[in-house]
Design a protein around this motif. Structure first.
Motif, PDB file in Angstrom:
ATOM      1  N   ILE A 132       5.782  12.503  -9.189  1.00 34.39           N
ATOM      2  CA  ILE A 132       6.433  11.858  -8.052  1.00 34.39           C
ATOM      3  C   ILE A 132       6.987  10.515  -8.519  1.00 34.39           C
ATOM      4  CG2 ILE A 132       6.093  10.859  -5.765  1.00 34.39           C
ATOM      5  CD1 ILE A 132       3.881  12.913  -5.318  1.00 34.39           C
ATOM      6  N   ARG A 133       8.328  10.306  -8.384  1.00 32.43           N
ATOM      7  CA  ARG A 133       8.941   9.084  -8.888  1.00 32.43           C
ATOM      8  C   ARG A 133       9.595   8.241  -7.791  1.00 32.43           C
ATOM      9  NH1 ARG A 133      10.280   8.570 -14.269  1.00 32.43           N
ATOM     10  NH2 ARG A 133      11.018   6.511 -13.608  1.00 32.43           N
ATOM     11  N   ALA A 134       9.947   8.859  -6.655  1.00 32.35           N
ATOM     12  CA  ALA A 134      10.604   8.105  -5.575  1.00 32.35           C
ATOM     13  C   ALA A 134      10.003   8.510  -4.238  1.00 32.35           C
ATOM     14  CB  ALA A 134      12.101   8.353  -5.578  1.00 32.35           C
ATOM     15  N   GLU A 187       8.797  -0.938   9.685  1.00 30.33           N
ATOM     16  CA  GLU A 187      10.192  -0.755   9.290  1.00 30.33           C
ATOM     17  C   GLU A 187      10.236   0.166   8.073  1.00 30.33           C
ATOM     18  OE1 GLU A 187      10.714  -4.656   6.391  1.00 30.33           O
ATOM     19  OE2 GLU A 187      11.440  -4.738   8.459  1.00 30.33           O
ATOM     20  N   PRO A 188      11.389   0.801   7.829  1.00 29.05           N
ATOM     21  CA  PRO A 188      11.480   1.722   6.688  1.00 29.05           C
ATOM     22  C   PRO A 188      11.271   1.002   5.364  1.00 29.05           C
ATOM     23  CG  PRO A 188      13.296   2.081   8.230  1.00 29.05           C
ATOM     24  CD  PRO A 188      12.624   0.806   8.650  1.00 29.05           C
ATOM     25  N   VAL A 189      10.686   1.723   4.412  1.00 31.50           N
ATOM     26  CA  VAL A 189      10.475   1.214   3.052  1.00 31.50           C
ATOM     27  C   VAL A 189      11.006   2.273   2.091  1.00 31.50           C
ATOM     28  CG1 VAL A 189       8.772   0.609   1.313  1.00 31.50           C
ATOM     29  CG2 VAL A 189       8.476  -0.184   3.662  1.00 31.50           C
ATOM     30  N   TYR A 190      11.996   1.857   1.252  1.00 30.67           N
ATOM     31  CA  TYR A 190      12.610   2.794   0.311  1.00 30.67           C
ATOM     32  C   TYR A 190      12.226   2.385  -1.113  1.00 30.67           C
ATOM     33  CZ  TYR A 190      15.482   3.384   4.493  1.00 30.67           C
ATOM     34  OH  TYR A 190      15.903   3.574   5.777  1.00 30.67           O
ATOM     35  N   VAL A 191      11.401   3.156  -1.755  1.00 27.12           N
ATOM     36  CA  VAL A 191      11.009   2.922  -3.147  1.00 27.12           C
ATOM     37  C   VAL A 191      11.756   3.937  -3.995  1.00 27.12           C
ATOM     38  CG1 VAL A 191       9.130   2.958  -4.821  1.00 27.12           C
ATOM     39  CG2 VAL A 191       8.761   1.993  -2.539  1.00 27.12           C
ATOM     40  N   SER A 192      12.722   3.429  -4.819  1.00 26.28           N
ATOM     41  CA  SER A 192      13.560   4.328  -5.610  1.00 26.28           C
ATOM     42  C   SER A 192      12.905   4.707  -6.925  1.00 26.28           C
ATOM     43  CB  SER A 192      14.918   3.682  -5.862  1.00 26.28           C
ATOM     44  OG  SER A 192      14.749   2.430  -6.530  1.00 26.28           O
ATOM     45  N   ASP A 193      11.999   3.854  -7.432  1.00 21.50           N
ATOM     46  CA  ASP A 193      11.315   4.174  -8.683  1.00 21.50           C
ATOM     47  C   ASP A 193       9.882   3.651  -8.609  1.00 21.50           C
ATOM     48  OD1 ASP A 193      10.487   4.829 -11.184  1.00 21.50           O
ATOM     49  OD2 ASP A 193      12.098   3.786 -12.234  1.00 21.50           O
ATOM     50  N   CYS A 246       0.860  -1.196   0.000  1.00 23.07           N
ATOM     51  CA  CYS A 246       0.000   0.000   0.000  1.00 23.07           C
ATOM     52  C   CYS A 246       0.889   1.237   0.000  1.00 23.07           C
ATOM     53  CB  CYS A 246      -0.917  -0.015   1.221  1.00 23.07           C
ATOM     54  SG  CYS A 246      -2.296   1.143   1.091  1.00 23.07           S
ATOM     55  N   GLY A 247       1.716   1.353  -1.090  1.00 22.22           N
ATOM     56  CA  GLY A 247       2.628   2.471  -1.178  1.00 22.22           C
ATOM     57  C   GLY A 247       3.741   2.366  -0.149  1.00 22.22           C
ATOM     58  N   SER A 248       4.569   3.362  -0.118  1.00 26.47           N
ATOM     59  CA  SER A 248       5.692   3.339   0.830  1.00 26.47           C
ATOM     60  C   SER A 248       5.205   3.529   2.257  1.00 26.47           C
ATOM     61  CB  SER A 248       6.695   4.445   0.472  1.00 26.47           C
ATOM     62  OG  SER A 248       7.194   4.274  -0.835  1.00 26.47           O
ATOM     63  N   CYS A 249       4.306   4.491   2.488  1.00 23.49           N
ATOM     64  CA  CYS A 249       3.885   4.817   3.850  1.00 23.49           C
ATOM     65  C   CYS A 249       2.995   3.732   4.446  1.00 23.49           C
ATOM     66  CB  CYS A 249       3.162   6.167   3.857  1.00 23.49           C
ATOM     67  SG  CYS A 249       4.232   7.555   3.416  1.00 23.49           S
ATOM     68  N   GLY A 250       1.983   3.284   3.693  1.00 23.24           N
ATOM     69  CA  GLY A 250       1.092   2.249   4.208  1.00 23.24           C
ATOM     70  C   GLY A 250       1.843   0.964   4.511  1.00 23.24           C
ATOM     71  N   VAL A 264       7.619   3.761 -10.765  1.00 24.08           N
ATOM     72  CA  VAL A 264       7.146   3.164 -12.015  1.00 24.08           C
ATOM     73  C   VAL A 264       7.300   1.646 -11.999  1.00 24.08           C
ATOM     74  CG1 VAL A 264       7.589   3.028 -14.499  1.00 24.08           C
ATOM     75  CG2 VAL A 264       7.579   5.250 -13.354  1.00 24.08           C
ATOM     76  N   THR A 265       8.364   1.136 -11.391  1.00 22.38           N
ATOM     77  CA  THR A 265       8.629  -0.307 -11.445  1.00 22.38           C
ATOM     78  C   THR A 265       8.356  -1.023 -10.125  1.00 22.38           C
ATOM     79  OG1 THR A 265      10.951   0.099 -10.856  1.00 22.38           O
ATOM     80  CG2 THR A 265      10.388   0.053 -13.202  1.00 22.38           C
ATOM     81  N   ASP A 266       8.134  -0.304  -9.036  1.00 24.01           N
ATOM     82  CA  ASP A 266       7.981  -0.965  -7.740  1.00 24.01           C
ATOM     83  C   ASP A 266       6.541  -1.448  -7.542  1.00 24.01           C
ATOM     84  OD1 ASP A 266       7.718  -1.389  -4.786  1.00 24.01           O
ATOM     85  OD2 ASP A 266       9.788  -0.679  -4.829  1.00 24.01           O
ATOM     86  N   PRO A 267       6.338  -2.743  -7.211  1.00 20.41           N
ATOM     87  CA  PRO A 267       4.972  -3.287  -7.056  1.00 20.41           C
ATOM     88  C   PRO A 267       4.215  -2.696  -5.858  1.00 20.41           C
ATOM     89  CG  PRO A 267       6.619  -4.896  -6.347  1.00 20.41           C
ATOM     90  CD  PRO A 267       7.385  -3.784  -7.014  1.00 20.41           C
ATOM     91  N   LEU A 268       4.915  -2.130  -4.891  1.00 20.38           N
ATOM     92  CA  LEU A 268       4.215  -1.552  -3.731  1.00 20.38           C
ATOM     93  C   LEU A 268       3.325  -0.386  -4.144  1.00 20.38           C
ATOM     94  CD1 LEU A 268       7.028  -1.513  -0.993  1.00 20.38           C
ATOM     95  CD2 LEU A 268       5.225  -3.216  -1.348  1.00 20.38           C
TER      96      LEU A 268
END
Length: 661
Positions: A301-303, A276-282, A265-269, A284-288
């Motif tokens: 917004i890309r990261a 624990e921390p979640v780092y999504v760098s892109d 559910c996105g980085s925050c959810g 466009v390609t991250d399934p979260l």
């Protein structure tokens, strides 16, 4: 060469002219400039001023027209022009450029090259893809080194052909090292400053939403090009609610407000769900971000890097996120900021909530104290009323027994007297007729009878004796009426509601108080009656008579206390009693005196039990309190006191004609 730089550097700056010097002197000038800039950096000058001073210094020493400084943004993929010397005002504004698609810039920022010679204006070989000044011929770019990655670069441009020597390059590298040190130190100081500022706001009880907003703004100043977002957990601990996002588009924050906490559910959810921390760098390609990808891309917004912040018990309180407009990975600096931000957010949230809980507990305690105080006050008032009622009941009971006893004791002899006065009057008349007959039959009296007739003044006696008998009969009738009035006033046998004539009750009360209206050697109190046409009123007769008694007693007392006023003026002490019907449903009884009046602060308490303005021994403070209880509570009516100092006092009694049972 003038090295008088900006800000509050207390070190006296040297003034050097290097143009006519040899290489050795030139090296000394370079070193002096580097030292001066280093001292300026150590003085605590703002980075923006330091950048501008550096650009001006380089232009002066190199005797060139243009100097520019670029700083790497938070995403490590973009550059921003932060200082410019020699350009037109329209060209000095901050400009962002992306370096990911330019090999030369990428090589420069991957430490494969520390400097680049630029041939302007087109630079076919070493093109930085940075627009050079229009009249420049040659240029030189030197990176600003960082601990892990370059922090930016410094540009110089000449308007005539020029070859930059190794000493020139070394000098610029020395300056960029000073800038790098200043940037790194400012980052460390800024984190400490941010923490102190926010903790100070927490200590002073600033609103939590304002604290979050200020935290985001302070951290965004350290992360050029980044946006910060704080979300907080709802009371049910199932959703994240918007806490602060000063730089993100409002429509975006509104769209994710109430974000469900769950996996993918996105980085925050996801961060709140995993704790624990979640780092999504892109994105466009991250399934979260599969369910939120289109929303994020719509707002560039890309990261997104998100870290949860928790209570001391380990319960998630919310998340802190950093957004970027291009794909990027967190650096050590970013991780430090995330760590600091979540720590501050945890402290601020727990402290604020603890303060709110304490305030709520205090408010609840105050509310309970107020309720308990109100209960005790009511209990005291009820006790005072009960005491007053007991005193009143005892008083009325004693009065009733006294009146009954007096009525009984007086009624028997006065009945005997009244019953025999008729016979006595007949006997007297018969004797007077006999005397008249004797005088007619024996007009000549002997000397003894004549002397007796003269001694008793027989003629006057015969004329006055019938009048005397009539006076005795009238006095007997008066006594009978007084006894009847006492019985009507006390009404000992009438404790229930009964339709009565209100005027009769007032008149009976006045009759009982009649002796107080006459004051020896002083002015008598005048009673003025303005009676209206009243129907019979359903009431508790004896209690209502007690109201009239208490109010009239107070009026008489007030007029007697002001007797010196009546003696010094032509005014007459007066009590005016008026009655009328109101709205065909109520009657209004007004008892008004022309005494000295009642002060406003006293009026607030005159109906309180045991409150009295009379001297000790002359008043109990129960009269008006009992009257108020009888009128308001027993008869569902109203009792008003209207008074102005120097203008008298008026009591208005308003009761319904028919009391609802």
């Amino acid at each position: 060469m003038n090295l008088n730089l900006r800000a509050s550097n207390k070190v006296t700056q040297p003034t050097l002219n290097w143009h006519s010097q040899d290489n050795s002197s030139m090296n000394v000038s370079y070193q002096a400039a580097v030292n001066a800039l280093g001292e300026k950096a150590l003085s605590g000058i703002e980075l923006s001023y330091l950048f501008e001073d550096t650009a001006a210094l380089v232009a002066e020493i190199f005797n060139i027209k243009y100097t520019r400084i670029w700083q790497l943004l938070s995403d490590s993929n973009s550059l921003r022009k932060v200082a410019s010397f020699g350009e037109n005002p329209s060209e000095r504004g901050f400009t962002d450029i992306n370096i990911t698609s330019h090999e030369t810039l990428k090589n420069l920022f991957e430490n494969s090259r520390t400097s680049v010679n630029v041939k302007t204006p087109y630079c076919q070989i070493d093109d930085l893809y940075v627009v050079s000044p229009p009249d420049s011929v040659t240029g030189l770019s030197v990176i600003i080194p960082g601990a892990n990655k370059p922090l930016g670069f410094l540009e110089v441009y000449a308007t005539e052909p020029r070859t930059f020597s190794p000493d020139d390059v070394d000098f610029l590298k020395s300056l960029t090292h000073v800038l790098a040190t200043a940037i790194e130190r400012k980052r460390s100081e800024a984190l400490m400053y941010t923490q102190n500022q926010i903790l100070e706001q927490v200590a002073f009880g600033v609103n939590l939403s304002d604290i979050f907003n200020n935290l985001c703004i302070l951290l965004e100043q350290q992360l050029p090009g980044a946006c910060c977002y704080i979300l907080v957990l709802d009371e049910e601990k199932k959703r994240l609610l918007g806490g602060a996002a000063p730089s993100l588009p409002q429509k975006y924050t509104q769209a994710i407000d109430g974000l469900v906490i769950s996996e993918s559910c996105g980085s925050c959810g996801t961060a709140a769900y995993r704790k624990e921390p979640v780092y999504v760098s892109d994105i466009v390609t991250d399934p979260l971000w599969a369910n939120f990808r289109d929303l994020a891309l719509a707002y560039n917004i890309r990261a997104c890097w998100s870290s949860p912040f928790s209570s001391q018990k380990g319960e998630v309180l919310g998340t802190f996120a950093i957004y970027h407009a291009s794909p990027c990975y967190p650096t050590q600096h970013h991780l430090e900021i995330l760590k600091t931000a979540t720590h501050i957010a945890s402290i601020a949230t727990e402290t604020t909530r603890a303060a709110e809980a304490l305030q709520k507990a205090n408010s609840e305690l105050e509310r309970k104290v107020e309720e308990r105080t109100a209960e005790l006050r009511k209990a005291l008032l009820d006790l005072q009323k009960t005491q007053a009622q007991l005193v009143h009941s005892e008083k009325m009971s004693s009065l009733g027994q006294m009146v009954a006893g007096i009525s009984h004791e007086i009624n028997n002899p006065i009945g005997f007297i009244d019953g025999n006065l008729g016979y006595a009057n007949q006997y007297v008349n018969d004797l007077l007729d006999l005397i008249r007959v004797y005088q007619e039959q024996y007009p000549q009296f002997n000397s003894a009878i004549a002397a007796k007739i003269k001694a008793i003044d027989l003629q006057y006696l015969c004329n006055d004796l019938p009048k005397l008998m009539e006076s005795m009969r009238a006095g007997s009738q008066r006594i009978t009426n007084i006894v009847l009035g006492l019985r009507n006033f006390s009404r000992l046998d009438e404790a229930k509601l009964k339709p009565v004539d209100i005027h009769e009750g007032i008149d009976n009360t006045l009759m009982i108080l009649n002796h107080q209206l006459t004051i020896p050697h002083k002015l008598d109190i005048q009673i003025i009656k303005n009676y209206g046409q009243l129907p019979k009123v359903s009431c508790y007769v004896n209690q209502l008579n007690q109201v009239f008694m208490n109010i009239l007693n107070n009026a008489i007392y007030a007029l007697k206390e002001n007797m010196h006023h009546w003696q010094s003026t032509s005014q007459i002490p007066t009590i005016e009693i008026s009655t009328s019907v109101v709205d065909n449903q109520k009657i209004l009884i007004s008892i008004k005196d022309n005494g000295s009046g009642i002060a406003s602060d006293v009026q607030q308490h005159i109906f309180d039990p045991f409150f009295t303005t009379k001297p000790v021994g002359q008043g109990t403070g129960l009269g008006l309190s009992i009257a108020y209880h009888i009128v308001v509570e027993k008869h569902q009516g109203k009792l008003y006191c209207l008074s102005v100092l120097g203008e008298g006092t008026e009591f208005q009694i308003e009761i319904p004609i028919d009391i609802e049972s």
